[in-house]
Design a protein around this motif. Structure first.
Motif, PDB file in Angstrom:
ATOM      1  N   UNK A  87       0.832  -1.200   0.000  1.00  0.00           N
ATOM      2  CA  UNK A  87       0.000   0.000   0.000  1.00  0.00           C
ATOM      3  C   UNK A  87       0.871   1.256   0.000  1.00  0.00           C
ATOM      4  N   UNK A  88       1.936   1.229   0.792  1.00  0.00           N
ATOM      5  CA  UNK A  88       2.860   2.370   0.837  1.00  0.00           C
ATOM      6  C   UNK A  88       3.542   2.572  -0.517  1.00  0.00           C
ATOM      7  N   UNK A  89       3.919   1.473  -1.152  1.00  0.00           N
ATOM      8  CA  UNK A  89       4.557   1.569  -2.472  1.00  0.00           C
ATOM      9  C   UNK A  89       3.584   2.137  -3.503  1.00  0.00           C
ATOM     10  N   UNK A  90       2.344   1.666  -3.473  1.00  0.00           N
ATOM     11  CA  UNK A  90       1.345   2.199  -4.404  1.00  0.00           C
ATOM     12  C   UNK A  90       1.101   3.686  -4.162  1.00  0.00           C
ATOM     13  N   UNK A  91       0.988   4.065  -2.894  1.00  0.00           N
ATOM     14  CA  UNK A  91       0.787   5.477  -2.568  1.00  0.00           C
ATOM     15  C   UNK A  91       1.938   6.342  -3.040  1.00  0.00           C
ATOM     16  N   UNK A  92       3.148   5.877  -2.840  1.00  0.00           N
ATOM     17  CA  UNK A  92       4.326   6.629  -3.278  1.00  0.00           C
ATOM     18  C   UNK A  92       4.361   6.734  -4.799  1.00  0.00           C
ATOM     19  N   UNK A  93       4.046   5.629  -5.472  1.00  0.00           N
ATOM     20  CA  UNK A  93       4.047   5.617  -6.932  1.00  0.00           C
ATOM     21  C   UNK A  93       2.959   6.529  -7.489  1.00  0.00           C
ATOM     22  N   UNK A  94       1.747   6.410  -6.963  1.00  0.00           N
ATOM     23  CA  UNK A  94       0.631   7.195  -7.502  1.00  0.00           C
ATOM     24  C   UNK A  94       0.779   8.685  -7.199  1.00  0.00           C
ATOM     25  N   UNK A 102       8.500   5.763   2.611  1.00  0.00           N
ATOM     26  CA  UNK A 102       9.184   5.634   3.891  1.00  0.00           C
ATOM     27  C   UNK A 102       8.384   6.238   5.040  1.00  0.00           C
ATOM     28  N   UNK A 103       7.582   7.260   4.737  1.00  0.00           N
ATOM     29  CA  UNK A 103       6.720   7.826   5.772  1.00  0.00           C
ATOM     30  C   UNK A 103       5.629   6.842   6.165  1.00  0.00           C
ATOM     31  N   UNK A 104       5.027   6.206   5.180  1.00  0.00           N
ATOM     32  CA  UNK A 104       3.915   5.299   5.449  1.00  0.00           C
ATOM     33  C   UNK A 104       4.387   3.881   5.758  1.00  0.00           C
ATOM     34  N   UNK A 105       5.486   3.469   5.153  1.00  0.00           N
ATOM     35  CA  UNK A 105       5.897   2.082   5.294  1.00  0.00           C
ATOM     36  C   UNK A 105       7.228   1.846   5.979  1.00  0.00           C
ATOM     37  N   UNK A 106       7.909   2.903   6.378  1.00  0.00           N
ATOM     38  CA  UNK A 106       9.230   2.747   6.973  1.00  0.00           C
ATOM     39  C   UNK A 106       9.241   1.900   8.232  1.00  0.00           C
ATOM     40  N   UNK A 107       8.341   2.186   9.128  1.00  0.00           N
ATOM     41  CA  UNK A 107       8.260   1.435  10.379  1.00  0.00           C
ATOM     42  C   UNK A 107       7.846  -0.017  10.121  1.00  0.00           C
ATOM     43  N   UNK A 108       6.939  -0.209   9.186  1.00  0.00           N
ATOM     44  CA  UNK A 108       6.523  -1.570   8.819  1.00  0.00           C
ATOM     45  C   UNK A 108       7.683  -2.329   8.178  1.00  0.00           C
ATOM     46  N   UNK A 109       8.487  -1.666   7.353  1.00  0.00           N
ATOM     47  CA  UNK A 109       9.636  -2.285   6.712  1.00  0.00           C
ATOM     48  C   UNK A 109      10.657  -2.722   7.761  1.00  0.00           C
ATOM     49  N   UNK A 110      10.949  -1.838   8.695  1.00  0.00           N
ATOM     50  CA  UNK A 110      11.893  -2.173   9.754  1.00  0.00           C
ATOM     51  C   UNK A 110      11.381  -3.360  10.583  1.00  0.00           C
TER      52      UNK A 110
END
Length: 118
Positions: A87-94, A102-110
């Motif tokens: 979802x974070x990748x799609x948001x960043x792409x769109x 990284x704002x939306x998915x950074x913590x989830x990635x870590x």
């Protein structure tokens, strides 16, 4: 699951509860405008408020899912974190903003990396 992964999972849940709050209960607040880079006039539009409230419910369900996966059914944690990253990748792409990932998915990635490495 290590204590650190549990704490990070809780932080991911809190992040999504905060997004729920902004989108569902504080749709016209200055904080919401700042987070989503929107003006007060844009936030005041009924269609925007409706869309935000609808999206807020989804984010709240992600937060509840994170809590459930953290404390009840841990095997759901990896798929849920992967979903958040997609979802974070799609948001960043769109939006055309890599930093959004990284704002939306950074913590989830870590959290996912530590979970998979632990």
């Amino acid at each position: 699951m290590t204590t650190f992964v549990t704490v990070l999972s809780l932080l991911v849940a809190i992040e999504f509860f905060y997004i729920l709050y902004l989108e569902t209960f504080a749709t016209t607040s200055a904080s919401t405008g700042k987070v989503f880079s929107m003006t007060a006039d844009e936030l005041a539009q009924p269609k925007v408020q409706l869309l935000f409230r609808n999206q807020g419910i989804y984010n709240g369900l992600i937060a509840v899912g994170m809590l459930y996966a953290t404390f009840v059914q841990r095997d759901l944690l990896v798929p849920l974190l992967v979903y958040i990253l997609l979802v974070a990748a799609y948001g960043a792409f769109s939006a055309g903003k890599v930093a959004l990932f990284f704002k939306q998915g950074g913590l989830a990635l870590l959290t996912l990396l530590l979970l998979l490495l632990g």
